[in-house]
Scaffold this motif. Structure first.
Motif, PDB file in Angstrom:
ATOM      1  N   GLY A 182       0.812  -1.207   0.000  1.00  0.00           N
ATOM      2  CA  GLY A 182       0.000   0.000   0.000  1.00  0.00           C
ATOM      3  C   GLY A 182       0.840   1.249   0.000  1.00  0.00           C
ATOM      4  O   GLY A 182       2.068   1.205   0.143  1.00  0.00           O
ATOM      5  N   GLY A 183       0.188   2.396  -0.186  1.00  0.00           N
ATOM      6  CA  GLY A 183       0.881   3.676  -0.225  1.00  0.00           C
ATOM      7  C   GLY A 183       1.488   4.038   1.114  1.00  0.00           C
ATOM      8  O   GLY A 183       1.096   3.521   2.169  1.00  0.00           O
ATOM      9  N   ILE A 184       2.464   4.938   1.085  1.00  0.00           N
ATOM     10  CA  ILE A 184       3.127   5.407   2.306  1.00  0.00           C
ATOM     11  C   ILE A 184       2.207   6.411   2.997  1.00  0.00           C
ATOM     12  O   ILE A 184       1.891   7.458   2.436  1.00  0.00           O
ATOM     13  CB  ILE A 184       4.486   6.052   1.967  1.00  0.00           C
ATOM     14  N   ASN A 185       1.775   6.083   4.222  1.00  0.00           N
ATOM     15  CA  ASN A 185       0.827   6.941   4.930  1.00  0.00           C
ATOM     16  C   ASN A 185       1.472   7.612   6.134  1.00  0.00           C
ATOM     17  O   ASN A 185       2.650   7.398   6.430  1.00  0.00           O
ATOM     18  CB  ASN A 185      -0.418   6.142   5.340  1.00  0.00           C
ATOM     19  N   VAL A 204       5.321   2.675  -5.016  1.00  0.00           N
ATOM     20  CA  VAL A 204       4.299   3.414  -4.270  1.00  0.00           C
ATOM     21  C   VAL A 204       4.831   4.811  -3.999  1.00  0.00           C
ATOM     22  O   VAL A 204       6.035   5.055  -4.104  1.00  0.00           O
ATOM     23  CB  VAL A 204       3.937   2.723  -2.930  1.00  0.00           C
ATOM     24  N   ARG A 205       3.931   5.714  -3.641  1.00  0.00           N
ATOM     25  CA  ARG A 205       4.312   7.091  -3.361  1.00  0.00           C
ATOM     26  C   ARG A 205       3.704   7.520  -2.027  1.00  0.00           C
ATOM     27  O   ARG A 205       2.687   6.961  -1.596  1.00  0.00           O
ATOM     28  CB  ARG A 205       3.814   8.040  -4.458  1.00  0.00           C
ATOM     29  N   PRO A 206       4.290   8.515  -1.367  1.00  0.00           N
ATOM     30  CA  PRO A 206       3.695   9.000  -0.120  1.00  0.00           C
ATOM     31  C   PRO A 206       2.416   9.788  -0.381  1.00  0.00           C
ATOM     32  O   PRO A 206       2.340  10.567  -1.317  1.00  0.00           O
ATOM     33  CB  PRO A 206       4.791   9.907   0.464  1.00  0.00           C
ATOM     34  N   ARG A 288      -2.754   6.309  -7.681  1.00  0.00           N
ATOM     35  CA  ARG A 288      -4.129   6.058  -7.229  1.00  0.00           C
ATOM     36  C   ARG A 288      -4.088   5.430  -5.843  1.00  0.00           C
ATOM     37  O   ARG A 288      -3.541   4.348  -5.657  1.00  0.00           O
ATOM     38  CB  ARG A 288      -4.847   5.146  -8.222  1.00  0.00           C
ATOM     39  N   ASP A 289      -4.604   6.147  -4.848  1.00  0.00           N
ATOM     40  CA  ASP A 289      -4.586   5.676  -3.452  1.00  0.00           C
ATOM     41  C   ASP A 289      -3.178   5.349  -2.981  1.00  0.00           C
ATOM     42  O   ASP A 289      -2.940   4.367  -2.274  1.00  0.00           O
ATOM     43  CB  ASP A 289      -5.485   4.436  -3.280  1.00  0.00           C
ATOM     44  N   GLY A 290      -2.204   6.178  -3.417  1.00  0.00           N
ATOM     45  CA  GLY A 290      -0.833   6.009  -2.962  1.00  0.00           C
ATOM     46  C   GLY A 290      -0.025   5.011  -3.753  1.00  0.00           C
ATOM     47  O   GLY A 290       1.170   4.832  -3.494  1.00  0.00           O
ATOM     48  N   THR A 291      -0.623   4.319  -4.726  1.00  0.00           N
ATOM     49  CA  THR A 291       0.079   3.314  -5.521  1.00  0.00           C
ATOM     50  C   THR A 291       0.263   3.806  -6.951  1.00  0.00           C
ATOM     51  O   THR A 291      -0.672   4.342  -7.557  1.00  0.00           O
ATOM     52  CB  THR A 291      -0.702   1.988  -5.532  1.00  0.00           C
ATOM     53  N   ILE A 292       1.466   3.624  -7.487  1.00  0.00           N
ATOM     54  CA  ILE A 292       1.749   4.040  -8.865  1.00  0.00           C
ATOM     55  C   ILE A 292       1.062   3.079  -9.829  1.00  0.00           C
ATOM     56  O   ILE A 292       1.325   1.878  -9.832  1.00  0.00           O
ATOM     57  CB  ILE A 292       3.260   4.066  -9.135  1.00  0.00           C
ATOM     58  N   VAL A 293       0.157   3.617 -10.640  1.00  0.00           N
ATOM     59  CA  VAL A 293      -0.580   2.800 -11.608  1.00  0.00           C
ATOM     60  C   VAL A 293       0.085   2.832 -12.975  1.00  0.00           C
ATOM     61  O   VAL A 293       0.084   1.850 -13.708  1.00  0.00           O
ATOM     62  CB  VAL A 293      -2.040   3.301 -11.709  1.00  0.00           C
ATOM     63  N   GLU A 329     -11.477  10.003 -11.602  1.00  0.00           N
ATOM     64  CA  GLU A 329     -11.550  11.164 -10.721  1.00  0.00           C
ATOM     65  C   GLU A 329     -10.896  10.833  -9.379  1.00  0.00           C
ATOM     66  O   GLU A 329     -11.099   9.759  -8.839  1.00  0.00           O
ATOM     67  CB  GLU A 329     -13.010  11.573 -10.502  1.00  0.00           C
ATOM     68  N   GLY A 330     -10.102  11.763  -8.870  1.00  0.00           N
ATOM     69  CA  GLY A 330      -9.394  11.537  -7.607  1.00  0.00           C
ATOM     70  C   GLY A 330      -7.967  11.056  -7.800  1.00  0.00           C
ATOM     71  O   GLY A 330      -7.179  11.064  -6.850  1.00  0.00           O
ATOM     72  N   ASP A 331      -7.611  10.619  -9.029  1.00  0.00           N
ATOM     73  CA  ASP A 331      -6.219  10.231  -9.295  1.00  0.00           C
ATOM     74  C   ASP A 331      -5.304  11.443  -9.152  1.00  0.00           C
ATOM     75  O   ASP A 331      -5.728  12.583  -9.363  1.00  0.00           O
ATOM     76  CB  ASP A 331      -6.075   9.651 -10.703  1.00  0.00           C
ATOM     77  N   VAL A 332      -4.052  11.178  -8.809  1.00  0.00           N
ATOM     78  CA  VAL A 332      -3.056  12.245  -8.683  1.00  0.00           C
ATOM     79  C   VAL A 332      -1.987  12.043  -9.746  1.00  0.00           C
ATOM     80  O   VAL A 332      -1.439  10.943  -9.894  1.00  0.00           O
ATOM     81  CB  VAL A 332      -2.412  12.247  -7.280  1.00  0.00           C
ATOM     82  N   LEU A 333      -1.689  13.087 -10.490  1.00  0.00           N
ATOM     83  CA  LEU A 333      -0.625  13.055 -11.489  1.00  0.00           C
ATOM     84  C   LEU A 333       0.592  13.760 -10.905  1.00  0.00           C
ATOM     85  O   LEU A 333       0.526  14.924 -10.531  1.00  0.00           O
ATOM     86  CB  LEU A 333      -1.069  13.745 -12.782  1.00  0.00           C
ATOM     87  N   GLU A 334       1.681  13.029 -10.811  1.00  0.00           N
ATOM     88  CA  GLU A 334       2.907  13.569 -10.227  1.00  0.00           C
ATOM     89  C   GLU A 334       3.920  13.812 -11.343  1.00  0.00           C
ATOM     90  O   GLU A 334       4.296  12.902 -12.073  1.00  0.00           O
ATOM     91  CB  GLU A 334       3.470  12.583  -9.208  1.00  0.00           C
ATOM     92  N   PHE A 335       4.362  15.050 -11.468  1.00  0.00           N
ATOM     93  CA  PHE A 335       5.280  15.436 -12.532  1.00  0.00           C
ATOM     94  C   PHE A 335       6.699  15.555 -11.969  1.00  0.00           C
ATOM     95  O   PHE A 335       6.901  16.105 -10.884  1.00  0.00           O
ATOM     96  CB  PHE A 335       4.849  16.764 -13.154  1.00  0.00           C
ATOM     97  N   TYR A 336       7.667  15.046 -12.731  1.00  0.00           N
ATOM     98  CA  TYR A 336       9.043  15.020 -12.245  1.00  0.00           C
ATOM     99  C   TYR A 336      10.014  15.109 -13.417  1.00  0.00           C
ATOM    100  O   TYR A 336       9.642  14.908 -14.582  1.00  0.00           O
ATOM    101  CB  TYR A 336       9.306  13.729 -11.464  1.00  0.00           C
ATOM    102  N   GLU A 337      11.257  15.440 -13.090  1.00  0.00           N
ATOM    103  CA  GLU A 337      12.314  15.382 -14.081  1.00  0.00           C
ATOM    104  C   GLU A 337      13.567  14.804 -13.431  1.00  0.00           C
ATOM    105  O   GLU A 337      13.770  14.951 -12.217  1.00  0.00           O
ATOM    106  CB  GLU A 337      12.604  16.762 -14.671  1.00  0.00           C
TER     107      GLU A 337
END
Length: 347
Positions: A182-185, A204-206, A288-293, A329-337
């Motif tokens: 699961g995601g880092i909580n 996973v992501r925090p 999605r819910d802390g997990t990279i999809v 809906e509710g997904d998080v898009l994380e942008f990085y370089e």
């Protein structure tokens, strides 16, 4: 049971004492400023009273009851919305009436100073990063490396634990104190803080609250997508040398508020940029819910029907992901370089 005890014991509060109570909720209203829901537990709160709640102070300008009607005083057991605080209070904070605005401001400033000092002390004393492991072990300060391990699936979790167990542990024993999918909580961060541990996440992501807690507590969170990179970094740290070839920099995050399907374009994610900025040239992860999809690139970035190179925090935009349409809906898009960085660790 509460009603029964109330009927039998007939508990009563003193309405003539200095008012005090608890913050139930608080928000920043664009038109009214900080609005604080307070449950009065003792005394009578009146318009014009100087109040303090944690590091926030104010003077009661107006009060509204549960029906939205303006009232001039609130007796014990009465919930009211209070206008007049100079900031947003934390839920659960104790509210009390004090003698004058000067006293309220002084108490709030003292509490704010103390909180900042405690936060700084936690950061300085509790932070443990992989770069510090070997140095502290050589000085005898660190007897073992504690790890909180999180992964997307149980198979990855078991594989990581097996690989970590194979690391040479003569100088610095590695102790996995918690392993879970699961995601880092926030609970993971609090456990790491209490145990001087490093958090390692695989695919996973925090979550947002975990990221804020990690910043406050000074906890090192490392996320990976390849298992051997985890063991490589840990082995390098244990040998006293960490030379990453690539350093990832998070640019920003966007939350999917609504999705639209277009025949020529595909699935369009209507997003609000909640942190930093998003750019068309950056890499992107769908969390999605802390997990990279999914991980990939941006196919299109638009604002008001115009193609743009970047969108700043607080702005809305439309995003099309390259070769991916399973957006909700509710997904998080994380942008990085990623940047190439040469780094040596001082011995």
């Amino acid at each position: 049971m509460i009603l029964l005890v109330s009927d039998l014991e007939e508990p009563a509060a003193n309405p003539n004492a200095d008012a005090s109570g608890t913050v139930v909720e608080s928000e920043l209203d664009p038109g009214r400023g900080p609005v604080t829901g307070v449950l009065v537990q003792r005394g009578t709160l009146k318009v014009g009273d100087a109040v303090v709640a944690g590091p926030v102070w104010g003077k009661v300008r107006a009060m509204l009851n549960d029906k939205g009607e303006r009232v001039t005083e609130a007796t014990p057991g009465m919930p009211v919305e209070v206008l007049g605080f100079d900031g947003v209070c934390e839920a659960g904070e104790h509210v009390q009436v004090v003698d004058g605005e000067r006293k309220a401001r002084q108490l709030a400033q003292e509490r704010e100073t103390r909180l900042k000092s405690e936060q700084l002390a936690r950061r300085q004393s509790r932070k443990v990063t992989l770069e510090e492991v070997f140095q502290r072990a050589g000085e005898g300060e660190l007897k073992e490396l504690n790890i909180v391990l999180k992964a997307d699936v149980s198979g990855s979790l078991e594989a990581l634990q097996d690989e970590i167990a194979k690391l040479p542990q003569e100088q610095v024993p590695v102790n996995v104190i918690h392993a879970q999918t699961g995601g880092i909580n926030e609970s993971d961060v609090m456990l790491a803080s209490a145990s001087n541990a490093v958090i390692i996440g695989f695919s996973v992501r925090p979550l947002a609250e975990a990221r804020r807690a990690a910043d406050n507590e000074g906890i090192d969170i490392r996320t990976y997508d390849v298992i051997y990179k985890v063991t490589e970094d840990m082995r390098a740290a244990m040998e006293g040398l960490l030379e990453p070839e690539e350093v990832e920099e998070t640019l920003g995050q966007a939350e999917v508020k609504q999705t639209f399907k277009a025949s020529r374009v595909g699935m369009i994610a209507g997003c609000l940029v909640t942190d930093g900025k998003v750019t068309r040239a950056a890499g992107v992860r769908l969390v999605r819910d802390g997990t990279i999809v999914w991980t990939g690139k941006v196919g299109s970035l638009r604002r008001f029907k115009d193609d743009v190179a970047e969108v700043d925090e607080g702005q809305e935009c439309g995003i099309v992901l390259e070769n991916f349409a399973d957006i909700k809906e509710g997904d998080v898009l994380e942008f990085y370089e990623t940047k190439q960085v040469e780094k040596t660790l001082e011995s």
